[in-house]
Scaffold this motif. Structure first.
Motif, short mmCIF file in Angstrom:
data_model
loop_
_atom_site.label_atom_id
_atom_site.label_comp_id
_atom_site.label_asym_id
_atom_site.label_seq_id
_atom_site.Cartn_x
_atom_site.Cartn_y
_atom_site.Cartn_z
N TRP A 165 0.82 -1.21 0.00
CA TRP A 165 0.00 0.00 0.00
C TRP A 165 0.86 1.26 0.00
O TRP A 165 0.63 2.19 -0.78
CB TRP A 165 -0.93 -0.01 1.21
CG TRP A 165 -1.58 1.31 1.47
CD1 TRP A 165 -1.29 2.18 2.45
CD2 TRP A 165 -2.64 1.90 0.71
NE1 TRP A 165 -2.09 3.29 2.38
CE2 TRP A 165 -2.93 3.15 1.31
CE3 TRP A 165 -3.38 1.51 -0.40
CZ2 TRP A 165 -3.91 4.00 0.83
CZ3 TRP A 165 -4.36 2.37 -0.88
CH2 TRP A 165 -4.62 3.58 -0.27
N PHE A 208 -7.83 1.34 -5.14
CA PHE A 208 -7.40 0.58 -3.97
C PHE A 208 -8.60 0.19 -3.11
O PHE A 208 -8.71 -0.94 -2.63
CB PHE A 208 -6.40 1.39 -3.14
CG PHE A 208 -5.02 1.43 -3.72
CD1 PHE A 208 -4.14 0.39 -3.50
CD2 PHE A 208 -4.60 2.50 -4.48
CE1 PHE A 208 -2.86 0.41 -4.02
CE2 PHE A 208 -3.32 2.53 -5.02
CZ PHE A 208 -2.45 1.49 -4.79
N CYS A 228 -6.97 6.30 -5.62
CA CYS A 228 -7.35 5.80 -4.29
C CYS A 228 -8.63 4.95 -4.35
O CYS A 228 -8.78 4.01 -3.58
CB CYS A 228 -7.55 6.96 -3.33
SG CYS A 228 -6.03 7.88 -2.96
N SER A 243 0.75 3.28 -3.74
CA SER A 243 0.02 4.54 -3.89
C SER A 243 0.88 5.67 -4.44
O SER A 243 0.51 6.30 -5.43
CB SER A 243 -0.58 4.96 -2.54
OG SER A 243 -1.49 4.00 -2.08
#
Length: 378
Positions: free
Chosen positions: A58, A80, A77, A62
């Protein structure tokens, strides 16, 4: 993760996926090992290692994607968020199918092998960035300025206020994971084995609402999405859940399902904009490289989600639920979310982040000391 440069992010991303894969396969083989306390200790160690791997995934994934698409933070985002929800939804049926085909260890072997193979394609498939693209991705603001440190980031009053609100909103996920099944069994005589389907709407709406929320985030409404659609709505939802013990018209399965839908939507709205809000709060003269800021933001966002699960499962879903029951636990959840949402929303309003901020306009904040000046504070 906060101290890695962008040249190391691809390696850490691939390493994270590989660690998760190896941990998954190892966890499936623990049934052939020793029993008792040794088995419990091995399970804890294996799951801890998997958690470290997922953190690498993560916190490095990102910033990498955001550096490629800096104007689509919300959309990245949302990918995810939707992926996590989709994994939870599909995990049970796929795991059951693999279990029926090859027994207990088959799901762990298959999922672990996929996690080990995928990073190979990611490593060679990730586009190499030219020097000019790296400069544009980092969007240096003023030459000669030093970049912000991780310590100044995590101790920034604005980062703390937003993080607290996001943490307590996401604590509801851990709380419901622990307390919903016993409540359904006690209140509606639903078998614990069938209780999972009533938590499904909460997870489904989180995944499917993420793209819609991302649209408004990328349009410049990150502050409003976080405060109104996220924190405030979440506090109101759990306030109604807690007060439903006094209202028969909503204290039923249909009312519960509706409130869980709203709660899933609001929890996604509170977590999805955090990275872009952290960026806008902290992107100031001392932090001229948004790649570094995004790395900090991704790490803190992951901490908020994880810490929220811990608080929800241990404190609200553990101590409070055991002593006060489901409805009063919802009231405690509403109180925690309400107080922290006031702090977060107040800071955003004070810094002008509740208004629409057009895409590409990075609001450069004053120095951190200005927050404590005589003209305002938080």
């Amino acid at each position: 993760m906060m101290f890695l440069n962008n040249d190391m992010q691809v390696y850490t991303f691939c390493a994270g996926s590989f660690i998760v894969g190896v941990g998954c396969m190892a966890f499936g083989q623990l049934i052939y090992g020793p029993h008792g306390l040794t088995f419990i200790a091995m399970c804890i160690v294996t799951r801890t290692v998997q958690g470290l791997g997922s953190t690498l995934l993560w916190c490095s994934g990102s910033p990498l994607l955001l550096s490629l698409f800096p104007k689509h933070t919300g959309r990245i985002c949302s990918f995810f968020e939707s992926s996590a929800s989709l994994g939870i939804i599909l995990g049970a049926p796929i795991g059951s199918a693999l279990y029926s085909l090859g027994g207990y260890t088959m799901p762990f072997w298959v999922v672990g092998a996929i996690q080990c193979v995928l990073p190979i394609f990611c490593f060679f498939g990730f586009p190499s960035m030219s020097s000019r693209e790296k400069m544009e991705a980092s969007r240096s603001i003023t030459s000669g300025m030093k970049q912000g440190s991780a310590l100044s980031f995590i101790t920034h009053p604005g980062i703390i206020s937003i993080s607290l609100a996001a943490t307590f909103v996401n604590s509801s996920i851990g709380f419901l994971a622990v307390a919903l099944a016993p409540f359904l069994h006690q209140q509606f005589h639903i078998d614990v084995k069938n209780a999972g389907q009533f938590f499904l709407p909460f997870t489904v709406i989180r995944g499917f609402s993420a793209p819609l929320l991302a649209y408004f985030v990328d349009k410049g409404y990150a502050g409003l999405v976080f405060s109104a659609s996220g924190c405030v709505l979440h506090a109101i939802t759990f306030l109604i859940l807690g007060c439903s013990q006094y209202a028969n018209w909503i204290n039923n399965l249909y009312g519960l399902q509706l409130l869980l839908l709203v709660g899933g939507f609001s929890s996604a709205a509170a977590l999805l904009p955090t990275i872009i809000l952290f960026r806008k709060i902290y992107l100031r003269a001392e932090a001229r490289n948004t790649f570094i800021v995004d790395t900090y933001a991704a790490a803190v966002s992951n901490i908020c989600f994880t810490l929220g699960l811990i608080i929800g499962q241990s404190f609200v879903g553990g101590f409070v639920f055991q002593n006060m029951g489901f409805h009063n636990s919802c009231l405690v959840e509403a109180l925690l979310c309400g107080i922290t949402s006031i702090l977060g929303t107040g800071f955003l309003a004070h810094r002008g982040l509740l208004r629409k901020i057009p895409p590409g306009e990075e609001k450069i904040m004053d120095k951190e000391d200005s927050l404590l000046s005589s003209k305002g504070g938080i």
